[in-house]
Design a protein around this motif. Sequence first.
Motif, PDB file in Angstrom:
ATOM      1  N   GLY A 190       0.748  -1.435   0.124  1.00 62.92           N
ATOM      2  CA  GLY A 190      -0.138   0.305   0.446  1.00 62.92           C
ATOM      3  C   GLY A 190       0.379   1.175   0.159  1.00 62.92           C
ATOM      4  N   TYR A 191       1.706   1.066   0.874  1.00 57.11           N
ATOM      5  CA  TYR A 191       3.183   2.411   0.588  1.00 57.11           C
ATOM      6  C   TYR A 191       3.161   3.151  -0.388  1.00 57.11           C
ATOM      7  CZ  TYR A 191       7.661   5.015   1.281  1.00 57.11           C
ATOM      8  OH  TYR A 191       8.837   6.194   0.846  1.00 57.11           O
ATOM      9  N   GLN A 192       3.675   1.213  -1.516  1.00 55.66           N
ATOM     10  CA  GLN A 192       4.666   1.652  -2.797  1.00 55.66           C
ATOM     11  C   GLN A 192       3.064   2.501  -3.754  1.00 55.66           C
ATOM     12  OE1 GLN A 192       5.599  -2.427  -3.585  1.00 55.66           O
ATOM     13  NE2 GLN A 192       8.014  -1.197  -2.875  1.00 55.66           N
ATOM     14  N   ALA A 193       2.170   1.651  -3.282  1.00 55.79           N
ATOM     15  CA  ALA A 193       1.165   2.331  -4.237  1.00 55.79           C
ATOM     16  C   ALA A 193       0.551   4.132  -4.062  1.00 55.79           C
ATOM     17  CB  ALA A 193      -0.658   1.426  -4.215  1.00 55.79           C
ATOM     18  N   LEU A 194       0.526   4.656  -2.796  1.00 58.72           N
ATOM     19  CA  LEU A 194       0.691   5.714  -2.327  1.00 58.72           C
ATOM     20  C   LEU A 194       1.868   6.881  -2.626  1.00 58.72           C
ATOM     21  CD1 LEU A 194      -2.392   6.602  -1.372  1.00 58.72           C
ATOM     22  CD2 LEU A 194      -1.296   6.606   0.588  1.00 58.72           C
ATOM     23  N   ARG A 195       2.476   6.301  -2.697  1.00 53.16           N
ATOM     24  CA  ARG A 195       3.329   7.368  -2.399  1.00 53.16           C
ATOM     25  C   ARG A 195       3.263   8.058  -3.676  1.00 53.16           C
ATOM     26  NH1 ARG A 195       8.708   3.758  -2.878  1.00 53.16           N
ATOM     27  NH2 ARG A 195       8.945   3.243  -5.272  1.00 53.16           N
ATOM     28  N   SER A 196       3.469   7.843  -4.790  1.00 52.01           N
ATOM     29  CA  SER A 196       3.168   9.029  -5.732  1.00 52.01           C
ATOM     30  C   SER A 196       2.008   9.905  -5.744  1.00 52.01           C
ATOM     31  CB  SER A 196       2.692   7.472  -7.519  1.00 52.01           C
ATOM     32  OG  SER A 196       1.360   6.995  -7.306  1.00 52.01           O
ATOM     33  N   ALA A 197       0.855   9.609  -4.832  1.00 51.63           N
ATOM     34  CA  ALA A 197      -0.352  10.454  -4.666  1.00 51.63           C
ATOM     35  C   ALA A 197      -0.284  11.256  -3.569  1.00 51.63           C
ATOM     36  CB  ALA A 197      -1.492   9.732  -4.505  1.00 51.63           C
ATOM     37  N   TYR A 198       0.818  10.619  -2.331  1.00 50.66           N
ATOM     38  CA  TYR A 198       0.765  11.240  -1.470  1.00 50.66           C
ATOM     39  C   TYR A 198       2.447  10.401  -0.882  1.00 50.66           C
ATOM     40  CZ  TYR A 198      -0.674  14.525   2.331  1.00 50.66           C
ATOM     41  OH  TYR A 198      -0.798  15.705   2.794  1.00 50.66           O
ATOM     42  N   GLU A 199       2.352  11.468   0.013  1.00 51.87           N
ATOM     43  CA  GLU A 199       3.922  11.467   0.664  1.00 51.87           C
ATOM     44  C   GLU A 199       3.285  11.373   2.143  1.00 51.87           C
ATOM     45  OE1 GLU A 199       7.632  13.787   1.890  1.00 51.87           O
ATOM     46  OE2 GLU A 199       7.656  13.225  -0.283  1.00 51.87           O
ATOM     47  N   ILE A 200       3.533   9.443   2.199  1.00 48.02           N
ATOM     48  CA  ILE A 200       3.444   8.786   3.547  1.00 48.02           C
ATOM     49  C   ILE A 200       4.498   8.490   3.927  1.00 48.02           C
ATOM     50  CG2 ILE A 200       1.017   8.998   3.670  1.00 48.02           C
ATOM     51  CD1 ILE A 200       1.375   6.100   2.643  1.00 48.02           C
ATOM     52  N   SER A 201       4.476   7.982   5.107  1.00 51.85           N
ATOM     53  CA  SER A 201       5.457   6.945   6.124  1.00 51.85           C
ATOM     54  C   SER A 201       5.793   5.863   6.091  1.00 51.85           C
ATOM     55  CB  SER A 201       6.484   7.439   7.476  1.00 51.85           C
ATOM     56  OG  SER A 201       7.498   6.874   8.226  1.00 51.85           O
ATOM     57  N   PRO A 202       6.678   4.844   5.507  1.00 50.27           N
ATOM     58  CA  PRO A 202       6.369   3.073   5.420  1.00 50.27           C
ATOM     59  C   PRO A 202       6.429   2.954   7.205  1.00 50.27           C
ATOM     60  CG  PRO A 202       8.729   3.850   4.863  1.00 50.27           C
ATOM     61  CD  PRO A 202       8.104   5.398   5.266  1.00 50.27           C
ATOM     62  N   ASN A 203       6.064   3.694   7.801  1.00 52.85           N
ATOM     63  CA  ASN A 203       6.805   2.682   9.683  1.00 52.85           C
ATOM     64  C   ASN A 203       5.028   2.584   9.975  1.00 52.85           C
ATOM     65  OD1 ASN A 203       6.747   1.934  12.003  1.00 52.85           O
ATOM     66  ND2 ASN A 203       8.401   3.795  12.474  1.00 52.85           N
ATOM     67  N   SER A 204       5.189   1.646  10.893  1.00 52.81           N
ATOM     68  CA  SER A 204       3.149   1.009  10.286  1.00 52.81           C
ATOM     69  C   SER A 204       3.176   1.704  12.402  1.00 52.81           C
ATOM     70  CB  SER A 204       3.216  -0.022  11.421  1.00 52.81           C
ATOM     71  OG  SER A 204       4.070  -0.289  12.397  1.00 52.81           O
TER      72      SER A 204
END
Length: 720
Positions: free
Chosen positions: A660-674
Amino acid sequence: MEEIQSQLENYRSSSSSASSPASRVPSSNFLYLRKPGSIRQPISFEDSPEWEDTDAEVRVEEGGDSINAATTPGSPSTSKLNSGSFSSPPLPKSLGVVRKIAGASVVWRDLTVTIKGKRKYSDQVVKSSAGFALPGMMTVIMGPAKSGKSTLLRSLAGRLPSSAIMHGEVFVNGRKTDLPYGSYGYVERETVLIGSLTVREFLYYSALLQLPGFFSQKKSVVEDALHAMSLGDYANKLIGGHCYMKGLPSGERRRVSIARELVMRPHILFIDEPLYHLDSVSALLMMVTLKKLASTGCTLIFTIYQSSTEVFGLFDRICLLSNGNTLFFGETLACLQHFSNAGFPCPIMQSPSDHFLRAINTDFDRIIAMCKNLQDDHGDLPSVNMDTAVAIHNLEATYKSSADVAAVETMILRLTEKDGRLLKSKGKAGNATRVAVLTWRSLLIMSREWRYFWLRLVLYMLLTLCIGTVFSGLGHSLSSVATRVAAIFVFVSFTSLLSIAGVLSHTKDIKIYASEELNRHSGALVFLLGQLFSSIPFLFLISISTSLVFYFLIGLRDEFSLLMYFVLNFFMCLLVNEALMLVVVSIWKDVFWSILTLVSIHVVMMLSAGYFRIRSGLPGPVWTYPLSYIAFHTYSIQGLLENEYIGTSFAVGMVRAISGYQALRSAYEISPNSKAKWKNLFVLFIMAIVYRVLAFFWLRIRRFGKPKHPFCTSYTANVI
């Protein structure tokens, strides 16, 4: 009616039968408490209180229609009260009390107040004023607009602005000392009342905020204040109206504002314009009530612009000001003699106060210029043919050379030659008690006032339904990620923007706080804590109801822990919004400018939240640092997206999957840490605290008044 008509005839005949100044004084039968002969002795030393015993015992006979004030031999402060009689409305039958109230004398000498920029022609608002006020007496400060009435009253009560410089001496019971808390009350010209409370509830909560002791002990104090201001018939009525219930008339609202100060049973009561916005009947009833209050031994000092003849007859002493100069100080009937001696006798059938203001109000010079053309057609107009500058000069010169000045100076020496009884503080409620009282009162107000949270709840639900139906049916495929990010951004941004609907309620809260803080009934920390604790249940109700609607319409992950995080995240957003509104409203104290400022702030935060352009792609100066880091939208959206997508995966083809992090990083910048979502939630919590701390410091820095000052020879009033 026949008796009143006969009194009017006596007054008219006495005013027109003789041409001497003394004969123009109204008859004592016409609602005056001084005999005409008393003007020959402007000041009597019988009015000087003895410090050994200044208590006045007042008995209000059950079912009676008049007040009989019996004073002790050592307390002649109200000895002249029975020189006449004044018929008044009947009192409630339940009001049969015998109470001793210790009065206090107030003396001011050579009092000069300078406020830079207050006047165009001079910075001196009050110039070398001298006078006194005694227990059981009504002392009125009268004059036209911008004559220094309110400034003189504020200087006596210690409420001058920070820019004011005062020189002179003020004595309380012969002492140069501060007015301790609870020893005096001050009623502003425009007092902020809480419309969603009844009169009894408003006074009861005021008593809880002001007085120490147990809650049950305050009920008798509230009932006494209700009876003192003749509010028994309105005790259970809402002040400002609620739903289909009509609010109190302006006269009763003014009584409530005075009754709030009577809860402390003060020795001295300062009132700025007690007849402000009152009609003639309400004004007369107000002054009759204040006259009865003064007869209990309380020292009343108030300002007034204009009054009817009946109201004027109730005053004991008058201090007449014009452009800061004292034109007269003495008994009210002696003021008529003073104007006659100066060459300006009061015309027949004209109110004395109208005549005084007509003679000393410089605004009438414009009327004189306008009436010159009318004089050619209608002859001479003597009522508008008086030269105001000449009148003021003659009145001031006549007063300075009269026996009244010497009598006032002698009385001041008599009152200040020895120290009297020291006024002591009656104590105050603790901060913990005040926080609890403000919390409970705010909860009651918010539950009754639909504009506080109920309307906002309806608006939030409607907006959430609109957003949820627009973005419904997204599914959980990889192609729905960008659309779901847009839905969460719209939800956080638009609901935050909608919270501006609470500006009006916060403006009212700030005004109530300013009024209570000025009288030291509340404080910045107490107010903010009470407002926070009372708003938490309503904000949580809004957050959980709107979150449930949005969560299931959008079709987010069906897990209880994820749903609870969504609710907490949105609840923290509401807390940050409330704190931000408090900061802006406390700065502007105006609805229009507060809304304009908040809309601008929200728009800038939405632009820098990372949706329109990822944070790493924003321009470095300003937009990335610091805007994207101080925008609470950024942390709320990041936390919600991490809550939804961290730990998930999407299939790409038959054998490959991406997180989900890889799918989302192009749309919004989040952290991969749970655990990153909890860090974002913590940042929102810190922001809610920081904004309230900023509101606290702003309220402390820009205090709405300085309630006390040392009564020294010369000092500058500064805000602490």
